[in-house]
Design a protein around this motif. Sequence first.
Motif, short mmCIF file in Angstrom:
data_model
loop_
_atom_site.label_atom_id
_atom_site.label_comp_id
_atom_site.label_asym_id
_atom_site.label_seq_id
_atom_site.Cartn_x
_atom_site.Cartn_y
_atom_site.Cartn_z
N MET A 1 0.83 -1.21 0.00
CA MET A 1 0.00 0.00 0.00
C MET A 1 0.87 1.25 0.00
O MET A 1 0.59 2.23 -0.71
N GLY A 2 1.94 1.25 0.81
CA GLY A 2 2.83 2.40 0.84
C GLY A 2 3.53 2.61 -0.49
O GLY A 2 3.66 3.75 -0.96
N HIS B 1 12.24 8.33 -1.54
CA HIS B 1 12.83 7.57 -0.43
C HIS B 1 11.75 6.73 0.26
O HIS B 1 10.62 7.17 0.44
N LEU B 2 12.13 5.51 0.65
CA LEU B 2 11.16 4.54 1.20
C LEU B 2 11.32 4.32 2.69
O LEU B 2 10.76 3.36 3.23
N GLU B 3 12.06 5.18 3.37
CA GLU B 3 12.26 4.98 4.81
C GLU B 3 10.94 5.05 5.57
O GLU B 3 10.66 4.23 6.44
N GLN C 1 17.29 3.21 0.43
CA GLN C 1 16.45 2.54 -0.55
C GLN C 1 15.45 3.53 -1.13
O GLN C 1 14.83 4.29 -0.39
N PHE C 2 15.29 3.51 -2.47
CA PHE C 2 14.42 4.45 -3.16
C PHE C 2 13.51 3.68 -4.13
O PHE C 2 13.81 2.56 -4.55
N VAL D 1 6.31 2.61 8.58
CA VAL D 1 4.87 2.37 8.72
C VAL D 1 4.58 0.87 8.63
O VAL D 1 3.78 0.32 9.41
N ALA D 2 5.23 0.19 7.70
CA ALA D 2 5.01 -1.25 7.56
C ALA D 2 5.45 -2.00 8.81
O ALA D 2 4.76 -2.92 9.27
N GLN D 3 6.58 -1.61 9.40
CA GLN D 3 7.04 -2.26 10.62
C GLN D 3 6.08 -2.04 11.78
O GLN D 3 5.79 -2.95 12.56
#
Length: 627
Positions: free
Chosen positions: A15-16, A282-284, A262-263, A289-291
């Motif tokens: 979703m993110g 950027h995917l930080e 990570q991008f 949120v996933a964690q």
Amino acid sequence: MALSGLAAFQLAQRMGLAEVRATGMHRLDLYAASLQREIGKYAFLPGVLELESDVQGLLAPASDEAARASYAAKVNNYLEQLNERAGTLAAYVINTQGRVVAASNWRRADGYLGEDLSFRPYFLDAMRNGSGRVFGIGTTRGEPGYYLASALSDSQQTLGVAVIKVSLDQLEQSWATVEAPVLVTDEHGVAILSSVSDWKFSTLRPLDEAARAAFEQSQQYSRRALQPLGLQIVRELGNGARLVRLARSGQEMATMFPVSGQFLAQSRLLPGTPWTLTVLSHLEQVEQVAQSRALAAAIAAAFLSLLALMLNERRRHLRDRLAAREALQSANDALERKVARRTADLSAANQQLQDEVAERIRTEATLRAAQDELVQAGKLAVIGQLSTGIAHELNQPLTALRTLSGNSLKFLERGDTATTRVNLERISQLADRMGHITGQLRSFARKSSGERQRVPLGQALDNALSVLEARVQHGGVQLRFDVARPEPVAWCDGNRIEQVLVNLIHNALDAMEGCEQPCLEVHCRTQGDQVLLCVRDHGPGLSEAAQARLFEPFFTTKEPGVGLGLGLPLSAGIVRDCGGSLTGANHPQGGAIFTLVLPLAPPASAAAVSAAPGAPPTEGLDNERHE
């Protein structure tokens, strides 16, 4: 728990990624439009030069040297003015042999006049195809720019090439302030434009020997090293999107966005050019949120597992009880023993029920006592926070008392009774003032009886402000009161409502801490069978997160150690016990506003009847206390 956490993590990650991907596509549209708009402003300039008769005369093969020199002077001046008005880096004209015959920088010592540019890609493309569009670095001044070249011809043949060199630095500077890094690469993967200056003239993939030899010959990038950026592809997602990782390389420059990690890389070809526009998101935050959602799912799975175990134990317990009862009934063959046994069981169950009712009554009493203790602790906490101001208020009268009493002794020794009398009167006034301060604190700190009564809200406001008077004066807070006449009278516990008012005013003063012109507004009026009291501050207001958790216990926006986050939850509980409500929101004109709604007190005679022991509840009043 592990499977639930893994599933939640993957779902939240997908979703993110979808949300970041949609945002990246929108950014691609914006960046592509801005780049095409910037280039389009200058695209017509090379063709304009073909319309100039002086340029045609300069490049005409039949012109003699004198005429050509005259044309060259005119064209140089024209290009100089054109370059200044258009805001370009340079404008120049090249003959068919690749020699610069006119330039806008003809006055400069490092001008282009006479240079041989026959090896430059934009000249070769213009001579071959009629136009050339190349981004490169100048061989004379080492200045990067975008070259727009167009062939100049008459009705019979090509006479030369007109070149406009444009700077895209302003566009790159505007990209440096956005939320995600962006770069533009040529057909060989060389970054020609980037919002990160360290990435410029690096490559997204290694260059082969043929490409390096071509760059060496054309000097398109002025013999730059063109080192790889170090972009590693983790996974292809399709439609020009892929997960990539960029390692940290040395000391990173300060930017508005992360430049390592990570991008999500999204690329698009720019129409009319061999360039590729790439946006790196950027995917930080997506990972965080996933964690967090994975952790929440694991906790929920653990809770459900424990609940299932409890239900299973309950089922086994009920099964065992039923089996024991059936065995007892089958073994008990005597009717009288069976009746006696059932009677004993019924008595035991009745006693258990009575014990449970008594235990519930004791629990409710304990909860009520705990709430009273929390309210009392809240009062003492307010008094503790105001202790500095109270000490200051009492210290001044004590100092004056010490001075006046010493002077009175000396005046008595001199026989000056008149002055002594004046000093004694001032001592009495100061003692009354100190008694008023301590009396208000003693009244505020006493425990409440819990009984409802007629409470004039104007008097309750005065008592609450007396407790906070020192802080109001110290902060220079302007007070605006609007209490309806006749004064509204509420049906509630007066001591507890004063605690609620102290909490609301205290929070308002905290919110206006540091404001240039702090102002506190209080409005009180009657509406039907209710009394409305509004407390508004002129502070920064409530954030969305604060409004969502406003009355949640232990939630506070204050610094650690300043508050426990129990003031508003306790205040809301007190108001509910009185049959009212407490709400908070942002005022349309700024600041926060809290609205206190209380039941209107009945007439004095009806209130006396309802407060008497054993009296029935007065019609129209809240029945919660009788229940």
